[in-house]
Design an enzyme around this catalytic site. Structure first.
Site, PDB file in Angstrom:
ATOM      1  N   HIS A 372     130.554 -58.733  47.257  1.00 46.84           N
ATOM      2  CA  HIS A 372     131.688 -59.598  47.579  1.00 46.84           C
ATOM      3  C   HIS A 372     132.598 -59.750  46.367  1.00 46.84           C
ATOM      4  CE1 HIS A 372     133.654 -63.614  48.523  1.00 46.84           C
ATOM      5  NE2 HIS A 372     134.050 -62.802  49.473  1.00 46.84           N
ATOM      6  N   GLU A 374     135.932 -61.855  45.740  1.00 45.57           N
ATOM      7  CA  GLU A 374     137.030 -62.769  46.050  1.00 45.57           C
ATOM      8  C   GLU A 374     138.020 -62.723  44.892  1.00 45.57           C
ATOM      9  OE1 GLU A 374     139.751 -64.685  47.426  1.00 45.57           O
ATOM     10  OE2 GLU A 374     138.035 -64.802  48.791  1.00 45.57           O
ATOM     11  N   HIS A 441     139.250 -59.289  53.758  1.00 49.33           N
ATOM     12  CA  HIS A 441     139.729 -60.553  54.316  1.00 49.33           C
ATOM     13  C   HIS A 441     141.044 -60.930  53.656  1.00 49.33           C
ATOM     14  CE1 HIS A 441     136.240 -62.239  56.758  1.00 49.33           C
ATOM     15  NE2 HIS A 441     136.003 -60.953  56.554  1.00 49.33           N
ATOM     16  N   GLU A 442     141.865 -61.702  54.406  1.00 50.71           N
ATOM     17  CA  GLU A 442     143.259 -61.949  54.012  1.00 50.71           C
ATOM     18  C   GLU A 442     143.950 -60.615  53.710  1.00 50.71           C
ATOM     19  OE1 GLU A 442     140.721 -65.102  53.761  1.00 50.71           O
ATOM     20  OE2 GLU A 442     140.782 -63.781  52.013  1.00 50.71           O
ATOM     21  N   GLU A 466     135.437 -68.924  60.764  1.00 47.41           N
ATOM     22  CA  GLU A 466     135.408 -69.989  59.769  1.00 47.41           C
ATOM     23  C   GLU A 466     136.268 -71.179  60.158  1.00 47.41           C
ATOM     24  OE1 GLU A 466     138.503 -68.178  56.508  1.00 47.41           O
ATOM     25  OE2 GLU A 466     136.710 -67.034  57.013  1.00 47.41           O
TER      26      GLU A 466
END
Length: 670
Positions: A372, A374, A441-442, A466
């Site tokens: 992951h 972010e 994501h995004e 979410e």
């Protein structure tokens, strides 16, 4: 030379001299869709579309505008028109369908101002829609600054539409059902129905250009609106040769025809990777949902989710339940900077997360780890570490990464402009270098890049699960809207599969006061349990998550569906449905089939023929259905599991509660 021959020659000369003002036509292979291109007396470029001889898109402008005043659209004359056609089948390593038929007729219109600007407008007309793009060759320039796109979509008649508002920052918005004429602006895909024709406007092969949204101009007319750089320029082009993304209109006689269309993929370039044997779909679980509920935290501390012990617990569960992989969010240092510098270190774990020990433990258990990254929107920090971070993961055998961009971008750039489109492409190419697949994501919206880079497997790009953790959530209609809108562009990592629908386990926990959980009585998942199971089939993703905390799956009979589920499908078909109302989709994986059906806030019964099954075989249909008293508001957890012997000659009656659904696993009986 006799008079008759002279007359014929004169007529030919007149016709040839006027051909630059004549409409030029191309038809779909089945003849149902026709597209005409023309230039008017002022040199304005126009196209129109008819469906079965009825006007569908009335004459609509085309072209681009450049900052210096150089004309890229007006004053161009037709020099030549080339026609071509194709009918071939290509295969992909994964997808809703492994084999894709690519059948179209093409018209390439070559235009020029006679000195500086050369333009080819390339049209491809398929049986399921139309795509066109601009291919420019501007001579004697070092760079171009595109300030506007003139492309119009002048829909000939009013009808009903389904879309989200246009935004250059987010796609996580609720869908609206409006008259076409009632839309102020919209992001794409924008789906609509005129008379008996369903259609959706989108784009394909977005590589080095800003995204396109739609701005209402008048009646049912829309104009392309491009995401800008901070200075207002839309696209910066080095040199004078460039190709835009395809502007697409998928067209069908039924709503499900749009789901079954491969037009977006067919308009992308073939795979650029030398090998794809390292790319495979996976089922996964993860340390994730607890953070959204407030039970755990992304940053380290007494409630930290991504600890070594918790990581091993999830690996054990995956190994015992036929689950391929586990994702861990909040494992690396930087989460303590959230809301501040947004600086993460992608190779330094928190002290309570021994990533090397965890990676080795997972390897011995036969479980993959999904990494992951972010960014918090700090893409410059991410790019500085990009190569090293992917190599570091790869050296530990971690070859799948989930990325996130929840935050503002540097220097006033927006999420969907050319700046970030280039960034996303850089990440995809870097990941491919280390044989790593991506879940973004995004993201920038999907436009079919997965054909060219199949390591780009799935992405968010809409309101996902979410939102149910800390808001009023997604309404029951949302899940049956997505297949006809967002999912037309490509796979979505919605992260379905919550079994503790009203969060009773944690609401009743004696530890609740220590958590940061929302107290709103409306905070819950707005479906029945059976619909959560069906969404594993309906909301297509080659990386499909069972998103709940594993405590809610242990010893739950209905979790058997996910154990049996295979995300690596070979063939898919949407059987029935209407946008925002209901949908039924079936997928085949090897010799097994998985069917998902779901409805909106209304209860519903549909009857489906099983002629998609292989003739001559008998199947055990394991049916996960709403109970007689199921209701998404009052009794969402009620369900039943039934078995039935079926063949391709049978029909299946599907009964769904309000906000409910049904999932069916068909396994052949030898």
């Amino acid at each position: 030379m006799n008079k008759s021959v002279m007359v014929i020659m004169l007529v030919c000369i007149v016709l040839l001299s006027g051909c630059k003002q004549q409409a030029t036509n191309v038809y779909s292979p089945d003849g149902d869709i026709s597209l005409s291109f023309s230039t008017d007396n002022d040199g304005k470029l126009l196209y129109e579309i008819k469906v079965k001889d009825s006007l569908f898109v009335s004459p609509s402008a085309m072209g681009l505008v450049e900052k210096s005043g150089l004309s890229l659209s007006d004053g161009l004359e037709i020099e030549n028109v080339d026609f071509n056609s194709a009918d071939d089948t290509w295969t992909q390593p994964w997808g809703e369908n492994k084999a894709i038929r690519n059948k179209y007729n093409e018209m390439a219109v070559l235009l020029s101002d006679g000195s500086t600007v050369g333009l080819t407008v390339r049209f491809r007309v398929f049986d399921d829609g139309v795509g066109f793009r601009y291919e420019y060759d501007v001579r004697n320039v070092d760079s171009l600054f595109i300030t506007d796109e003139l492309t119009e979509f002048n829909i000939a008649n009013d009808g009903v539409s389904w879309s989200i508002p246009a935004s250059f920052e987010t796609y996580e918005l609720l869908y609206r059902t409006l008259p076409i004429s009632g839309i102020d602006n919209a992001n794409t895909p924008m789906t609509f129905k005129c008379g008996s024709v369903y259609a959706s406007i989108h784009e394909a092969a977005l590589t080095d250009f800003p995204e396109m949204t739609l701005k209402h101009t008048d009646g049912c007319h829309f104009k392309a609106e491009l995401a800008p750089w901070p200075d207002g320029v839309k696209a910066r082009i080095a040199g004078g040769k460039f190709v835009t993304p395809w502007r697409t209109i998928q067209i069908g006689g039924k709503a499900v025809d749009l789901i079954n269309s491969s037009l977006i993929l067919n308009l992308n370039e073939p795979c650029k990777l030398e090998t794809t044997d390292w790319i495979r779909p996976m089922k996964y679980i993860g340390i994730w949902w607890g953070m959204h509920l407030g039970v755990e935290t992304w940053y380290d501390g007494k409630r930290h989710g991504a600890t070594t012990a918790n990581a091993k617990r999830y690996i054990d569960f995956a190994a015992a339940n036929n689950i391929d992989a586990v994702v861990y969010e909040g494992w690396n240092k930087g989460w303590e900077n959230w809301g501040g510098s947004q600086e993460f270190d992608y190779t330094v774990p928190y002290d309570d997360f021994d990533i090397k020990e965890i990676a080795e433990y997972a390897r011995k258990k036969g479980v993959k780890i999904i990494g992951h990254h972010e960014t918090g929107g700090n893409v410059l920090n991410y790019e500085r570490q990009l190569d090293n971070a992917y190599k570091w993961y790869s050296d530990m055998g971690i070859n799948c990464v989930k990325t996130g961009y929840a935050g503002g971008l540097p220097d006033g750039n927006n999420h969907h402009g050319q700046f970030n489109v280039r960034h996303y492409r850089k990440v995809v190419e870097t990941a491919a270098k280390y044989r790593t697949t991506l879940d973004v994501h995004e993201p920038i919206k999907d436009t079919g890049i997965r054909r060219t880079y199949p390591n780009m497997m799935t992405r968010e790009g809409a309101r996902g699960m979410e939102w149910n953790a800390w808001s009023d959530g997604n309404p029951p209609s949302h899940h049956v809207m997505l297949p006809f809108t967002r999912l037309l562009s490509g796979p979505m990592d919605y992260t379905p599969g919550i079994f503790d629908i009203t969060y009773e386990r944690i609401k009743n926990s004696p530890d609740r006061k220590q958590w940061n959980m929302k107290d709103s009585k409306d905070c819950r998942v707005n479906t029945t349990l059976a619909k959560q199971i069906a969404n594993w089939v309906i909301l297509y993703s080659p990386l499909q998550m069972a998103s709940d905390m594993i405590e809610n799956y242990e010893e739950h009979p209905a979790f058997q569906f996910f154990r049996d589920f295979d995300p690596d499908c070979d063939w898919s078909k949407a059987l029935e449905g209407e946008p925002g109302e209901y949908v039924v989709i079936v997928r085949k994986a090897k010799d097994r089939y998985f069917l998902g059906a779901a409805t909106d806030e209304e209860s519903r019964e549909v009857e489906i023929g099983l002629d998609f099954l292989e003739p001559g075989r008998v199947y055990d249909a394991v049916i996960y259905a709403d109970a007689e008293d199921s209701d998404w508001e009052t009794n969402p957890a009620a369900y039943r599991i039934m078995n039935r012997k079926v063949s391709y000659e049978d029909k299946l009656r599907i009964k769904m509660a309000r906000g409910g659904g049904q999932a069916v696993y068909f396994r052949p009986i030898e």
